[in-house]
Design an enzyme around this catalytic site. Structure first.
Site, mmCIF file in Angstrom:
data_model
loop_
_atom_site.group_PDB
_atom_site.id
_atom_site.type_symbol
_atom_site.label_atom_id
_atom_site.label_comp_id
_atom_site.label_asym_id
_atom_site.label_seq_id
_atom_site.Cartn_x
_atom_site.Cartn_y
_atom_site.Cartn_z
ATOM 1 N N ASP A 30 -7.168 7.062 -2.803
ATOM 2 C CA ASP A 30 -6.176 7.325 -3.795
ATOM 3 C C ASP A 30 -6.699 7.676 -5.048
ATOM 4 O O ASP A 30 -5.826 8.065 -5.997
ATOM 5 C CB ASP A 30 -5.705 5.757 -3.941
ATOM 6 C CG ASP A 30 -4.943 5.131 -3.085
ATOM 7 O OD1 ASP A 30 -4.230 5.847 -2.302
ATOM 8 O OD2 ASP A 30 -5.069 3.957 -2.719
ATOM 9 N N HIS A 82 1.051 -5.510 -2.874
ATOM 10 C CA HIS A 82 1.428 -6.134 -4.035
ATOM 11 C C HIS A 82 3.121 -6.118 -4.338
ATOM 12 O O HIS A 82 3.725 -6.756 -5.129
ATOM 13 C CB HIS A 82 0.903 -5.817 -5.433
ATOM 14 C CG HIS A 82 0.827 -4.404 -5.628
ATOM 15 N ND1 HIS A 82 -0.186 -3.524 -5.030
ATOM 16 C CD2 HIS A 82 1.560 -3.401 -6.477
ATOM 17 C CE1 HIS A 82 0.312 -2.284 -5.286
ATOM 18 N NE2 HIS A 82 1.125 -2.038 -6.350
ATOM 19 N N ASP A 89 -0.327 -1.438 3.139
ATOM 20 C CA ASP A 89 -0.081 -0.526 1.965
ATOM 21 C C ASP A 89 0.878 -1.168 0.784
ATOM 22 O O ASP A 89 1.871 -1.887 1.297
ATOM 23 C CB ASP A 89 0.561 0.794 2.491
ATOM 24 C CG ASP A 89 0.927 1.894 1.559
ATOM 25 O OD1 ASP A 89 0.007 1.964 0.682
ATOM 26 O OD2 ASP A 89 2.044 2.333 1.293
#
Length: 1570
Positions: free
Chosen positions: A660, A562, A559
């Site tokens: 999402d 980045h 999760d």
């Protein structure tokens, strides 16, 4: 035994490997090889992939050296070095190469790193595994599964819908927000799951002795029960499970944060956040005041609804609210403190003297206080003293001077602080207010936002950036800087367009103070520091969390990958893989850069990147994504087991929707749900979906706000509590099951080729092809990105509107319709009703779906028999409204199928069971019979089969080379096709013109075989090709490039092998580069009727019966046929390398004897023209011929026998007419003697037919040829200012520039290389004469004043030896040169003169690359120390990338760019006048290297030998790079300055290829490494 699967990774000095993605699977061999630019370097290779020794487990920082192997076994030729790593472990691994190179004269150490990622094996059972491309993953929000006891019923929906992997969001205890990703306790399962306790735990609880031990056991028991379920699902349903790992943040209410606030970014360990907190606190207070109505008078009510109210808020923020924070004080200095310190320094007894001389070189800057205290910043007081401690002449005493200096300093400090306040900090403030404004606009005003109105304590203007763990409402400045600041922690969030590799919470970032963070108010960002020592408790805690999760699940979804510190994720994944070596890792990255994606993928070993179909902005873009995310093009070339490892796009897990984002129904239309997921299923990669998509849930299932449970599975329609269950009739579940099964089946069965066709704006066809059987699945989908018109929509009572859909043309036979389906709107459709307890979908639409029907029974498409042919079928779409999909399965027609079986059998490829006995028993095309055919081929035959440029082919009676849309092939032979096809095959470039040509027709196929059928010696090979191609033509056109390439590659490989086996062991056992150079011998050596070898004596013919003697072309394509093909000089410069080192002694012998027969005037022809049309206008060809005889006698076993071989004299006298073969025969040694004797007596004649018909550029005086020996020195001399008798033979051609007929480089007098060649020959004759192998003792000459007398070979040899250094050497500047005539022309020292006695006296002293030739053939001529200095000068001045500059770049006449087609009024360059005045020629590089090699072994005791070998390897590597990149597969004639391409150069030049072979041959003669 099949060759082991191996991938070749080329290590190149010019490649950055850290951003390349290399994907491997276990069981492969990773073979590292060196690019030409590294082959000359000592490269150290190491890798952290574990060895097979069990004691060595993977450790990221442990690198083991990987040893190089040299398959040739020859120390001098290490271009074939390779190093193997056996790939046996999954994960991310790093390799490292280290070497030194010279840049700008300095030695630089280079270290390059790269990664390779090895796929894990996803075991479903002990013996079966799940291929990545067969994955069908289903995301479920764990918190919405309800009590654990019902999980299996709910997960059965995934099983029934055909998924083989489930992605669970975190199963750990969540924080107060109940966000699926805000974890409060990483080591405990979510208590909402109500996982029952074991009997032992119940007894502990009942006895009152539960305590900490009980809580730990409870924690482990809850997670263990989940792990048991995961294994049960795998074992019973063959479904794997993965889960999220959340490493970047934790819930604000995480219990352990109070004990370990250092685990977060707080105001003590991250004091740079203090200004941001002050601003955040003020914004919160402002929101509370708005809610209390304090600012209504200013136009800001508690309910914000309009732009005017927003503008009022922004105005207040600028005018009143934010200024009250005085943020600038965190960056400012305390003037008084700094000035007092400054004054104290100046007032000391040992105070620095005023007016420091360095004051102009320093600058006063504010040094930011690392603790970010108000007015805590400072300056460098030493710099302040240097700048402001200055004399003040108008001050009467020291005290006043110091006060004035203090005043100046204060003014400077005020200026610096004003800049910080009004520019730097104000810029932060403006950005912060703009971001707050944008947030308010979205939250309160935007139509697509939540349209919130209220502003108060619970509804702030903008998300809070900080949480106070102690709950204090407001903190004073003292609190912020004190212990209380430890409990003020920063939230995590998302920063738009930020560098994902940079930590936005670090001290170098201003994200928080500028309010650039889209904050998650329920979670704080974790502060790991740089290593475990920075936050030991946090690292240990998260390691334990990772270990537990790795034990429970088969894979991780990282999760917020980045924003997770990459070194942290790297470490924790190492921990996880230690627990579960075959861990499957996926992640979603938002880097907006494939290169940055690759950094994460490489370092973390991410196996699949999450990609989403929702990112496509139209149907065409969706088709592009399907194509991009996996698979090769349909009809791709076949891969050998050993092939290059290319950087590729990271493997994708392609989702029709993620959890999402909004649903298809919200963002597009309900009718696009089915086409969208169908197209995703056809992508050749992992696929996935999210819970609710298949049930047609019309809204986003929010990870925070959704509280309802998911539905359970029922095999039949439930009679009660319908909302709690789903069946195949719900949504598109029936269709999705079929799609998932199809996707998994294609992935398992190897349908790995893809073709995407944008049929119309809305209709997309995707083909998945299985290359082993050539079966295909074609899915056609009618997308609906935008709401269709009502009459287009299919309903239960209305078929809908298909519109125009072009027919589908199938190159094969349709086997069945796998399925067809469309989404129908129910006639009794009602509005969606949201269930209060369960997540439910639409009931207004239902799926009409059928599986496994014949084409005849299909309701959507029909076979158009009228337009179908024997090898194609055409399908019409009769009922295909928006939202429809159809999938059909096809196979080859029987004839094509049998042809494929036979072709694959001949190629040694796996194939399905053979049904036809004639196929299985057919003779191998490449078997014993073919080997017999090969054994009969000569190298001249191979010249015709493999090569022949356009002019050669036309002369052969054919129509020239084959032309493509991109241009003509270089050769008519097989190598011409392969020169293009090999690169196309390597890149799998199906769009290349050669592939289009092969798909469009049989022209190239027929050309390849038919040209060979025309000649008796190649006819049988042509028949073999014809037989192959007969089968090839029966295939569907899209398969022909692949099979044509495979057949021709195999044929070419065997023909090339035959060529090399026909040559010397130097070639047959040599490196690939030696073999590639030796190909020049086949390319350039063949028989052409227009350019025959002069007739040989019938008594001395050697060769195959009926085979015409071959000649050497000087270069291709310019010197291929006719009188321009054979040049005496070029032939004999190239003969040693192309014919002698390669073992082609017969051809060398014939050429030596053939040219000998043409001797006239004591000279060998410049242009041969078959002998009868020979032109005798060069002075050097005869000396190269004599040198070649010496080389032949030295290299060839019993080579001296050639001296007595019969020569058929074409011109027995200078004036005789051509004589027939055998009429006038004499031994070769007599012809040699005649040439030497004629030189001894002097040669002078005028060329026959002198005039413009012979040479349109030559002036009349230029046709006068002269040569002889200067018996004062023994030097050969000749020529005049009107002609060019050596290899630098350019005569001007431009009338416009006035250089026509002017020799650019006459080089008359004694040219240094000719003196060297003469010395080499007479030195050798001295020996062979003494040995009784050469009858004549010397030459008779008439020396002025002495009369005619005999000069013996040894006398001549000695005369040259004694004269050479005195006449040619130009010593150091400190040595007297008065003995050198015209010494005023000297402009380079420590070189050898190019000529002696030239008419143009300056030309004697020009630096050119000719003396290394003399050094190579007659090294005894030179004083070794002088030679070494001269070679150094050549190396630094003339040596280029590939060739040698033909003139000193500092010479007045130097012009480095040759353009023969350019005419102008520039005398020096017009029409290529500067051919030899600077451009860089390759062949002389070989002589330079050979000279360097020789003298390195004799100068200074041989101490330079090793560095010289290194130089040779370095230069040779550049030539290899040039050859490998050449479409002609050869080395060019010349380049322009700096190695730039010269368009007028020959693409392949005989002496360029030859002289590089000479170098490698000479290096190989050294017995051991220096």
């Amino acid at each position: 035994m099949p060759e082991r699967e191996t991938r070749l990774l080329v290590l190149d000095d010019n490649v950055n490997y850290e951003t390349n993605y290399y994907r491997l699977h276990k069981g492969l061999v990773l073979r590292f090889v060196l690019a030409p630019n590294l082959q000359s370097h000592d490269v150290r290779l190491s890798c952290n992939h574990p060895q097979r020794r069990a004691s060595l487990q993977f450790r990221r920082d442990r690198f083991l050296d990987v040893s190089w192997r040299n398959p040739t076994g020859r120390w001098f030729d290490e271009s074939e070095r390779y190093a193997d790593v056996e790939v046996h472990s999954a994960g991310s691994f790093q390799f490292k190469i280290e070497y030194e190179k010279i840049e700008n004269g300095d030695v630089k150490k280079v270290v390059k790193r790269g990664y390779f990622v090895v796929d894990p094996t996803l075991y479903l059972t002990k013996d079966t595994s799940l291929p990545f491309d067969a994955i069908c993953c289903h995301t479920v929000l764990s918190k919405n599964l309800g009590p654990f006891s019902y999980w299996k019923d709910k997960l059965k929906v995934s099983k029934a819908t055909g998924y083989n992997m489930i992605h669970f969001t975190p199963v750990q205890q969540l924080g107060g927000s109940q966000s699926a990703y805000s974890i409060a306790d990483q080591l405990r399962s979510n208590p909402n799951f109500q996982i029952g306790r074991s009997p032992v735990l119940k007894r502990l609880k009942t006895s009152g002795h539960f305590g900490d031990v009980g809580r730990v056991l409870e924690m482990e028991e809850g997670l263990k029960r989940i792990g048991d379920l995961v294994e049960s699902v795998r074992h019973e349903w063959a479904i794997l499970s993965i889960t999220d790992v959340v490493w970047n943040h934790t819930s604000n209410d995480t219990p352990w944060l109070r004990d370990h606030p250092e685990a977060a970014y707080n105001l003590v360990n991250s004091p740079h956040l203090r200004p941001a907190f002050a601003l955040d606190q003020k914004l919160h207070e402002f929101a509370v005041e708005i809610g209390d109505g304090k600012w209504e008078a200013e136009g800001v009510p508690p309910l914000v609804r309009t732009d005017d109210e927003l503008r009022a808020i922004v105005s207040l923020l600028h005018r009143k609210i934010v200024p009250e924070t005085r943020l600038w004080e965190y960056y400012a200095v305390d003037y008084d403190r700094i000035v007092d310190e400054f004054k104290s320094v100046l007032s000391r007894e040992d105070a620095p003297r005023p007016d420091n001389p360095d004051r102009e070189n320093v600058q006063l800057v504010v040094i930011q206080d690392p603790e970010y205290r108000r007015f805590g910043s400072t300056v460098d007081i030493d710099v302040a003293v240097k700048m402001f401690n200055i004399s003040k002449p108008y001050c009467v005493d020291e005290g006043k001077r110091i006060n004035m200096c203090c005043f100046d300093l204060r003014q400077k400090l005020e200026s610096l602080c004003n800049y910080i306040r009004y520019y730097v900090v104000q810029d932060h403030v403006n950005a912060a207010i703009a971001n707050v404004e944008a947030t308010i606009r979205y939250e309160h005003l935007e139509s697509h936002g939540p349209k919130q109105e209220k502003v108060d304590r619970d509804h702030p203007l903008a998300p809070k950036y900080f949480t106070n763990l102690r709950g204090d409402e407001s903190l004073s400045n003292a609190d912020i800087e004190g212990d209380a600041g430890r409990y003020v922690i920063a939230h995590n969030g998302w920063v738009m367009n930020a560098d994902p590799l940079a930590n936005f919470a670090s001290s170098t970032s201003n994200v928080y103070v500028r309010r650039e963070l889209l904050a998650w108010g329920d979670s704080c960002k974790l502060n790991y520091g740089d290593s475990p020592s920075d936050s030991p408790w946090l690292w240990a805690h998260m390691e334990e969390y990772t270990k537990i999760t790795a034990r429970l699940f088969h894979g991780f979804r990282i999760d917020n990958c980045h924003n997770t510190p990459i070194h942290v994720a790297e470490h924790l994944l190492d921990v996880a893989r230690h627990i579960r070596p075959d861990l499957y890792v996926i992640a979603e990255l938002f880097t907006n850069s494939e290169y940055t994606d690759n950094v994460f993928v490489n370092r973390l070993g991410i196996n699949s990147l999450i990609r989403e179909a929702m990112s496509a902005y139209d149907p065409h873009d969706l088709g592009r994504l399907v194509y991009r995310y996996g698979g090769e093009p349909v009809g791709s070339f076949m891969h050998p087991s050993v092939r290059p490892l290319n950087s590729c796009v990271a493997h994708a897990i392609f989702m029709d929707a993620t959890h999402d984002n909004q649903t298809q129904i919200e963002s597009r239309t309900v009718y696009n749900v089915l086409p969208n997921t169908a197209l995703v299923a056809m992508a050749c990669c992992a696929s996935g979906s999210t819970k609710g998509y298949d049930e047609l849930v019309p809204h986003h299932i929010h990870v925070v706000n959704e509280k309802r449970e998911f539905t359970s599975w029922s095999d039949v329609a439930p009679e009660v509590d319908e909302a709690s269950y789903v069946t195949t009739s719900n949504g598109i579940i029936e269709g999705k099951r079929a799609l998932n099964r199809l996707h998994a089946w294609m992935g398992e069965e190897g349908y790995n080729q893809v073709f995407v066709d944008q049929v119309t704006e809305h209709v997309i066809a995707v083909t998945r092809h299985r290359p082993s059987t050539h079966e295909s699945v074609i899915l056609v989908a009618h997308t609906v990105f935008w709401s269709p018109r009502d009459h287009y929509v299919a309903t239960e009572s209305n078929a809908g509107h298909t519109g125009y859909v072009p027919p589908l043309c199938v190159q094969g036979e349709i086997e069945e319709v796998i399925f067809e389906g469309t989404l129908l709107k129910c006639d009794s459709a009602c509005d969606f009703a949201r269930d209060s307890r369960h997540v439910n979908g639409l009931k207004s639409h239902r799926l009409s779906f059928r599986e496994h029907v014949s084409l005849a029974d299909s309701k959507m498409c029909q076979l158009d028999e009228a337009k179908s042919t024997s090898d194609t079928q055409e399908v019409r779409f009769v009922h295909f409204p928006p939202g429809t999909i159809v999938a059909i399965k096809t196979h080859l027609f029987p004839g094509a199928s049998d042809s494929v079986r036979l072709l694959r059998s001949q190629l040694g490829l796996s194939m399905p069971a053979v049904s036809d006995a004639s196929v299985s028993s057919s003779e191998s095309w490449f078997g014993e019979h073919f080997n017999v055919l090969l054994s009969r081929l000569t190298l001249s035959d191979l010249n015709r089969i493999l090569y022949r440029c356009d002019a050669e082919e036309r002369e052969d009676g054919c129509g020239g080379v084959y032309g493509l849309a991109s241009g003509s092939l270089p050769y008519a032979g097989i190598e011409g096709v392969m020169s293009v096809l090999a690169g196309v095959h390597l890149r799998n470039d199906q769009g290349h013109p050669i592939c289009n040509n092969l798909r469009d027709g049989d022209w190239l196929i027929d050309f390849t075989s038919n040209r060979l059928l025309l000649h008796s010696r190649t006819k049988e090979i042509g028949k073999v090709l014809e037989k192959m191609f007969t089968l090839l033509k029966r295939l569907p056109r899209y398969l022909i490039p692949a099979y044509f390439s495979a057949l021709l590659t195999k044929m070419n490989r065997k023909l090339q092998q035959r060529a090399w086996e026909s040559m010397s062991t130097f070639v047959s056992r040599g490196s690939t580069f030696v073999k590639e150079l030796a190909r020049g011998s086949v390319q350039l050596c063949g028989h052409l009727p227009s350019s025959p070898l002069p007739p040989l004596s019938p008594k001395g013919i050697v060769g195959a019966s009926g085979e015409e003697p071959a000649t050497l072309a000087a270069g291709l394509p310019h010197f291929a046929t006719g009188y321009m093909r054979c040049w005496g000089r070029d032939t004999f410069i190239a003969l040693r390398g192309l014919l002698l080192t390669t073992g082609r002694y017969k051809e060398a012998r014939n050429i030596i004897l053939g040219f000998a027969g043409c001797l006239r005037h004591g000279l060998i022809p410049n242009l041969l023209a078959g002998g009868r049309g020979a032109r005798y206008n060069c002075r050097d060809a005869v000396w190269w011929w004599l040198q070649s005889i010496r080389d032949y006698c030295t290299i060839v076993p019993k080579g001296v026998e050639i001296l007595n071989a019969p020569v058929s004299r074409l011109f027995p006298t200078d004036d005789s007419e051509p004589q027939p073969a055998g009429k006038v025969d004499m031994p070769l040694c007599h012809v040699m003697q005649e040439a030497l004797q004629r030189h001894a007596m002097g040669i002078a004649f005028r060329e026959r037919n002198a005039g413009s018909s012979l040479d349109q550029n030559m002036k009349p005086e230029g046709f006068d040829v002269s040569a002889g020996i200067d018996w004062k020195t023994g030097f050969v001399y000749g020529g005049s200012a009107f002609n060019c008798g050596t290899w630098m033979d350019k005569v001007g051609e431009s009338d416009q520039a006035g250089n026509r007929g002017v020799p650019a480089t006459p080089r008359d007098g004694s040219a240094v290389e000719l003196v060297g060649l003469c010395k080499s020959v007479v030195h050798w004759l001295t020996k062979v004469c003494a040995d009784g192998l050469y009858k004549d003792k010397g030459v008779m000459t008439d020396i002025e004043g002495l009369g005619e007398r005999l000069v013996t070979w040894s006398q001549w040899d000695k005369l040259i030896q004694e004269s050479f250094e005195r006449h040619f050497w130009i010593p150091d500047a400190d040595v007297d040169v008065s003995h050198i005539e015209d010494a005023n022309f000297i402009h380079r020292r420590t070189i050898y003169r190019d000529t002696v006695g030239a008419t143009q006296r300056f030309a004697d002293f020009q630096l050119r690359p000719n003396f290394p030739i003399a050094m190579t053939v007659a090294p005894e001529l030179f004083v070794p120390e002088h030679a070494w200095k001269a070679l150094d000068m050549v190396e630094t001045t003339l040596l280029g990338k590939l060739g040698m500059a033909t003139l000193d770049p500092k010479d007045w006449a130097y012009r480095g760019v040759y353009d023969n087609g350019q005419d102008s009024n520039i005398f020096e360059t017009a029409r290529g006048f500067n051919y030899h005045q600077g451009p860089e020629w390759l062949w002389v590089t070989g002589y330079f290297l050979r000279a360097k090699l020789h003298f390195s072994q004799v100068v200074d005791g041989g101490s330079h030998a090793s560095e010289t070998i290194q130089l040779i390897h370095h230069v040779v590597a550049r030539h290899r790079e040039a050859l490998e990149s050449s479409q002609w597969k050869g080395l060019v004639e010349l380049t322009n300055v700096g190695g730039l391409e010269c368009k007028d150069s020959c693409a392949v030049q005989a002496w360029s290829m030859s002289c590089m072979l000479d170098v490698l041959y000479d290096v190989g003669s050294i017995k051991m490494r220096p």
